[in-house]
Design a protein around this motif. Structure first.
Motif, short mmCIF file in Angstrom:
data_model
loop_
_atom_site.label_atom_id
_atom_site.label_comp_id
_atom_site.label_asym_id
_atom_site.label_seq_id
_atom_site.Cartn_x
_atom_site.Cartn_y
_atom_site.Cartn_z
N VAL A 26 0.84 -1.20 0.00
CA VAL A 26 0.00 0.00 0.00
C VAL A 26 0.87 1.25 0.00
O VAL A 26 0.63 2.21 -0.75
CB VAL A 26 -0.95 0.00 1.22
CG1 VAL A 26 -1.79 1.27 1.24
CG2 VAL A 26 -1.82 -1.24 1.22
N ALA A 27 1.92 1.24 0.86
CA ALA A 27 2.85 2.38 0.90
C ALA A 27 3.54 2.55 -0.44
O ALA A 27 3.79 3.69 -0.88
CB ALA A 27 3.87 2.16 2.01
N ARG A 28 3.82 1.45 -1.12
CA ARG A 28 4.47 1.53 -2.43
C ARG A 28 3.57 2.22 -3.45
O ARG A 28 4.03 3.08 -4.22
CB ARG A 28 4.82 0.11 -2.90
CG ARG A 28 5.56 0.08 -4.24
CD ARG A 28 5.93 -1.36 -4.60
NE ARG A 28 6.73 -1.38 -5.81
CZ ARG A 28 6.22 -1.38 -7.05
NH1 ARG A 28 4.90 -1.37 -7.22
NH2 ARG A 28 7.03 -1.39 -8.10
N ARG A 29 2.29 1.86 -3.45
CA ARG A 29 1.35 2.50 -4.40
C ARG A 29 1.20 3.98 -4.10
O ARG A 29 1.14 4.81 -5.02
CB ARG A 29 0.00 1.78 -4.35
CG ARG A 29 0.01 0.40 -4.97
CD ARG A 29 -1.39 -0.12 -5.20
NE ARG A 29 -2.05 -0.44 -3.93
CZ ARG A 29 -2.01 -1.61 -3.34
NH1 ARG A 29 -1.30 -2.61 -3.87
NH2 ARG A 29 -2.65 -1.83 -2.22
N VAL A 30 1.14 4.32 -2.81
CA VAL A 30 1.03 5.74 -2.43
C VAL A 30 2.28 6.50 -2.89
O VAL A 30 2.18 7.63 -3.40
CB VAL A 30 0.83 5.87 -0.91
CG1 VAL A 30 0.93 7.33 -0.48
CG2 VAL A 30 -0.51 5.28 -0.49
N ALA A 31 3.45 5.91 -2.71
CA ALA A 31 4.69 6.55 -3.11
C ALA A 31 4.73 6.77 -4.62
O ALA A 31 5.18 7.83 -5.10
CB ALA A 31 5.88 5.70 -2.67
N ILE A 32 4.24 5.79 -5.38
CA ILE A 32 4.24 5.94 -6.83
C ILE A 32 3.29 7.06 -7.25
O ILE A 32 3.62 7.90 -8.11
CB ILE A 32 3.84 4.61 -7.50
CG1 ILE A 32 4.94 3.56 -7.28
CG2 ILE A 32 3.59 4.80 -9.00
CD1 ILE A 32 4.57 2.17 -7.77
N ARG A 33 2.10 7.09 -6.65
CA ARG A 33 1.12 8.13 -7.00
C ARG A 33 1.61 9.53 -6.62
O ARG A 33 1.33 10.50 -7.34
CB ARG A 33 -0.22 7.84 -6.31
CG ARG A 33 -0.96 6.65 -6.89
CD ARG A 33 -2.34 6.52 -6.26
NE ARG A 33 -3.07 5.39 -6.85
CZ ARG A 33 -4.31 5.06 -6.51
NH1 ARG A 33 -4.95 5.75 -5.57
NH2 ARG A 33 -4.90 4.01 -7.07
N SER A 34 2.31 9.62 -5.51
CA SER A 34 2.80 10.93 -5.07
C SER A 34 4.17 11.25 -5.64
O SER A 34 4.76 12.28 -5.31
CB SER A 34 2.85 10.99 -3.54
OG SER A 34 3.73 10.00 -3.04
N LYS A 35 4.68 10.34 -6.49
CA LYS A 35 5.99 10.53 -7.14
C LYS A 35 7.14 10.66 -6.14
O LYS A 35 8.09 11.41 -6.36
CB LYS A 35 5.96 11.73 -8.09
CG LYS A 35 4.92 11.61 -9.20
CD LYS A 35 5.05 12.72 -10.21
CE LYS A 35 3.96 12.64 -11.25
NZ LYS A 35 3.87 11.34 -11.94
N ALA A 36 7.02 9.94 -5.04
CA ALA A 36 8.12 9.87 -4.07
C ALA A 36 9.03 8.72 -4.50
O ALA A 36 8.97 7.61 -3.96
CB ALA A 36 7.59 9.65 -2.66
#
Length: 379
Positions: A26-36
């Protein structure tokens, strides 16, 4: 019906591992969406952009594990004596927030240091995580509150930044943290078995929860990594590691130790992170010397760090990480072995034997590479 504390510790570690393992995607998907994302740089070993912000999953897994512990028959006592666990969690949340901003926007070093000081200051002053005294031989050196607060903050900052610095290869920081936290747990539990501390002492709980948390993150982070823990993770585990080390040192009476090593066992929690992180500390020192000698800024990046040198010796990415695991475990558990009343020479002998094996395994690929080079050159 009551359960043995060891089973409760196992439950806490399993909860931390399971929650972290499930939340990391889940953290990975959030990071991808936020371009982190960690974009590949010349000095990096990864060739594609890797999501960061793994520290969010680490923090949530650790926090939920402590919540479960607070509801258990025996481990709830860990929240009644010693440091205020709530402030440890709040401090971890603050430093995780700073890390999230850095993972996303890449904060300057001064801003990040200010966030680290704020988080550690909260943990030390309001959370009560303080190095109140230091065991020295058969006596105790009392630091006093005015000195204990800044000394503890400095030790915490050193540990946080050392963990940040070691996060250079896939799975390295998470694995080293599992090793260090496991060493703390064995050390603290051993003291409790010998009736020097309570079996539900807070450092034992912190170590168990942290080891489980990083163990749950490691499958996603080991080579080839699908996500990095980022500063949001490395700073959180560094903060918790420093809290466990400090509280373990001040949780027992040094007068109870009368063996050949005196009260050295009580100093081991502070020496274990030094031992585990000795390689990155030395690497950092050599990097500063190397860059200054060349007339460059000590903060200028290069590709001559320890992990770069292991790769240049011919080790694969995976083998380089495993070698660093080996050295970290050797130093950490050798230190724990010295906390036992007898067998110091056995520990030292075993340490020397394993160190010789480790040196041999570390340098053989380089010797083979040089031999092949000479052969191809017709020498």
């Amino acid at each position: 019906m009551t359960t043995h504390p060891s089973l409760e510790y196992l439950l806490v570690a399993c909860v931390a591992a399971a929650v972290t393992f499930l939340l990391t995607p889940v953290a990975r998907r959030v990071a991808i969406r936020s371009k982190a994302l960690a974009m590949p740089r010349d000095r990096d070993v990864h060739a594609v952009a890797i999501p960061r912000m793994g520290g969010v999953a680490l923090f949530i897994g650790f926090s939920l594990a402590l919540f479960v512990a607070s509801r258990l028959p025996s481990l709830h006592r860990s929240f009644e004596n010693g440091p205020d666990m709530m402030w440890v969690v709040i401090s971890a949340a603050v430093i995780c927030g700073v890390g999230i901003l850095d993972d996303k926007y890449e904060l300057d070093s001064l801003t990040k240091l200010a966030g680290q000081v704020l988080a550690t200051g909260l943990m030390v002053t309001l959370g009560g995580v303080q190095l109140a005294y230091f065991p020295f031989g058969s006596t105790t050196v009392s630091l006093g509150r005015d000195l204990a607060i800044p000394v503890t903050i400095v030790l915490a900052l050193l540990t946080i930044n050392a963990m940040n610095f070691i996060d250079g290869l896939d799975g390295l920081a998470a694995g080293v943290t599992v090793i260090a936290a496991s060493a703390f747990f064995v050390f603290s539990y051993h003291l409790a078995q010998d009736h020097f501390t309570d079996v539900t002492a807070s450092p034992t709980l912190l170590a168990a929860a942290l080891a489980g948390t990083c163990a749950g993150f490691l499958p996603h982070n080991f080579w080839p990594a699908r996500i990095f823990m980022g500063d949001s993770g490395s700073m959180v585990v560094g903060l918790i590691l420093s809290a466990a080390a400090t509280s373990a040192t001040t949780s027992a009476d040094p007068q109870a130790f009368n063996g050949a090593l005196g009260s050295l066992p009580l100093a081991l929690p502070l020496l274990i992170p030094v031992a585990v992180l000795a390689l990155p500390f030395v690497d950092l020192l050599l990097a500063v010397i190397r860059r200054v000698a060349r007339g460059r800024s000590p903060f200028a990046p290069d590709k001559q760090h320890l992990h770069h040198r292991l790769l240049e010796l011919g080790h694969s990415h995976r083998r380089a990480v495993l070698l660093l695991y080996f050295w970290s475990a050797l130093l950490a558990f050798a230190g724990v072995g010295l906390s036992y009343d007898r067998g110091e020479w056995f520990v030292i002998g075993t340490l020397c034997s394993l160190a010789a094996v480790g040196i041999l395994v570390s340098v053989v690929p380089g010797m083979r590479t040089r031999a092949r080079t000479r052969t191809s050159a017709g020498v």
